[in-house]
Design an enzyme around this catalytic site. Sequence first.
Site, PDB file in Angstrom:
ATOM      1  N   HIS B 252       0.812  -1.227   0.000  1.00  0.00           N
ATOM      2  CA  HIS B 252       0.000   0.000   0.000  1.00  0.00           C
ATOM      3  C   HIS B 252       0.843   1.272   0.000  1.00  0.00           C
ATOM      4  CE1 HIS B 252      -3.490  -2.463   0.804  1.00  0.00           C
ATOM      5  NE2 HIS B 252      -2.790  -3.083   1.743  1.00  0.00           N
ATOM      6  N   ARG B 253       2.139   1.101   0.076  1.00  0.00           N
ATOM      7  CA  ARG B 253       2.965   2.291   0.228  1.00  0.00           C
ATOM      8  C   ARG B 253       2.827   3.220  -0.975  1.00  0.00           C
ATOM      9  NH1 ARG B 253       7.626   0.052   1.949  1.00  0.00           N
ATOM     10  NH2 ARG B 253       7.232   0.381   4.143  1.00  0.00           N
TER      11      ARG B 253
END
Lengths: 617, 319
Positions: B252-253
């Site tokens: 998700h970064r």
Amino acid sequence: MPANNRMSAADRLVQTLSAAALEPGLGSVLLWDAPEWLLTGIADLFARILSQVHDQNVAWFPLMSGETEDRMWGCWQPRSDSNGVRLSWKSGLLAGPDQGKVPRLLVLPDLSTLEPLTARACVEAMSGVPPACPSASVGMVSPHLLDRWAIRLAWRIDGKDLRQCRLSQCLTQSETWEIPLPTRWNTILDQARKCSATLDSTIMDRLMEWTGTEAISGESVQGYRRTIALARLSIALARMQGCNTVQKENLEEALKLLGLERKNTPRPRQNSALPPPEANPSEKNTNKPEKKDPSGENPNFSEVNPGKGNEQDPVFSGEPHPPETLEGLEFCEEEKPYPEDHADSLRENSPLRPLSGTQWAEGQHHGRPIGSKPVQDPSEMAIIPTVLEAAKWQAVPHRSSHARVNNGLSILFSDLRAHRYLAKPDHQFVLLLDFTSVTGRDWEKALFPDLHWAYVRRARIGVVRVGAADAAHPWCAQRLEARNLLDPRILRGLQAEGGQATPLADGFRQVRLLLRKAMGHGRGAATLARLVIITDGRGNVPLEDSLLNRAPPGNVGAKGIEDAIIQARSLAMIRNLQVVLLDPQPRYLSHLPGQYAAILKAWVRTIGPRVEQESIS
Amino acid sequence: MSNPTMGGGSGNVLPYHRLVGQNAVKLALELSYVVPRIGGVLLSGRRGTGKSTAVRAFSHAVKDGELPVTLPINATEDRVVGGWDVTKLMAGKLEWKPGLLEDAHGGTLYVDEINLLDDHIVNIILDVASTNILVVQREGGQREKRNIEFTLVGTMNPEEGGLRPQLLDRFGLSVNVSEEMDSNNRRQILSNVLDQDRRQRLNETDPETQQERKNLKDRLDSARERFKEMKPSSELIGDCVALAEAFQVEGHRSDLVLARAAMALAAMEPSETSHHAHLQRVAPLVLQHRRPEAASGERLPWSDQENEKVKEILSHARK
């Protein structure tokens, strides 16, 4: 050797070092193929020029391939005084309190043998580093590292003249050899220090013509550094002549110094250090200062001005000794001034990255100590780092509550330190290659998986050549050893035709010696080895004849094969040895390879016939 | 006397406004300054392409003439996170000596040749860069939690080996630096470098530098303030997720960095333009090192087709 050429080389040296000293961005000089004894003389000369330019004493330090981190960066050292032993910080070569304030000259005797630690330090902390690099080894050096050197000089040493001169000077004058800096260069350097030069648009246009050409940029454009170095060198040369604007001649001279001069560019006839001829004063640069030195002569090159008709005069003609001192020094006319652009890559992938301890036999004490770490296991304790660690904490109050022996050092478990070692590969690859058995066979293809194994593991390499037609002693096997597969000697060693004799027994004996040494000696011993044997098994030289280096007298019968089998049996006892036999499928005695494989418990792969290119097409 | 600094050392920093081209590098550095939590910038490029020059110039400009805190390649963990001051220790005093991370607080931490650094040191730095928190617990003492904010910039030459995908992913932005091919730009680069050499030699100052530096800092500091007031719209969040999914990015970064970078750009350019325009510009910086190809060590440049793909995804999202 013509006098003019000789002087050009000497002149080029002083001129280039002066330029490097004058322009901060040029403070790195790379010498191809300079022997160590010459390098020290040049380093000393460069240090004197730097001292002159910076008006302070500049010393030079050698940076050897195996430098420790302590020596490069600094460390705590015990020091004794009236209050006992204390620790004091000793700065390293690359990180002192005066870093950035006082120029320091570092000398690398051989760039191609730098270990990753030192190479990384050079990339990071380049500050006036003249290294030498054997041009044949250029493929072994990271281009990322080579690119940091703004100026490269290619040397060809005309052997004995210069060497004799150096010896003579050491014996008769002083113990240290010194390349003299002609006194008039003091004047030139003083003048250049006060002078600043710029490039006008005409020169910039000419300079930009070179940008993007293959000569300066290799096969593809390689950043800006080379163009900037060329411009800076032109500026330095102009400053040395007292010009405020770079002249066309300065650029041409810079191109020549860097070996970039185009083949179709007419070479100026004047000596490289000389100002342009003053035949027509009206053509002179109007920005050039008209100053004369107190003696009334032009301080610049007055003795050797070609405009005065002594075009062939040596640069150092006014000095009593210099011409002889550098006799024998000659520049190569390099076709390719940046040989790394064209060299075969002989280096490992990521050569500046040291092997990680986790990748290669963690816990094994392979390389040399490069630092310390807290102990995991008290048995690995290193005394000096432990004492140094403990010494730091002695004055802390909680230590005083601990009992001390005879008021000595209080050492707690937390002080215990172990050495941190340079990780080194612990694999060994050995190839026994019988050249008499592989005629017409595609053995290279069959060998490829094993070479891949050796490369991936960065294994040390040993090659035992049997029956090579080019062998100096055909009755014996030859042994080659190298640090890894990329050593060019290995590739050369694999290229030979088959000869008449097959000293296979001696080949197996040499393999045994090699493996014994690799796996049994020292703390860097390999823990796993792979032996690949390529032979049809038909030895025809008894071991005794190999040991005596003589042609076998009379009919040897099966003695050569019997000896080879005996020697092969001795290999079967070596532990942690993987054996692979590549069977060339001989027409006669075709059972022999299988017999050797059984003795050695080897994996067997067959070698197919060589398919010629013509037949494919 | 001539300046003794050799090898184009710290005394010879090209003014930021004199950098020619390198627009993606400049954008990434500025975004990371406006929002340090973007997590750092990785500049990857071949030798001599001006990576270090750009970083030094930027730091010089935004930190009132100071150079970035530079991590030496031999840095130990103590030096990075801090440790007991040995000199004081030997005098019987326990005194903490801050490490380079604390030194870099409020400025730039520059790691040259980051691919040559020990992985565990890189991990520590990236942890602090993305959380802004430093906690040190060692040798019998625990330091209180400290908030540390810095712009992390790493440079590397991929010819010398890459970074593991896990580490790559932790850099917020990445730029594949290439050199200018336009001859006029190359000429201007050379001219600027030589001008700077001359100024250094004569100890002159560039009259424009001071003003340009102030303009840049004012612009970026204002953007920082504006960013604090900004709230991400649900459309922006949706678009970030759509882009990350379309480029098959793991984790998700990237979504988070996309959103922060787009907002940072909006703060730098406070106009009424759609956030799509901002996403279009920051997408290459955020996504190129997180594409699946990067995991296998491939260094494929960001292509025009990928720009088109971003445009298409955003246009669909609009509908």
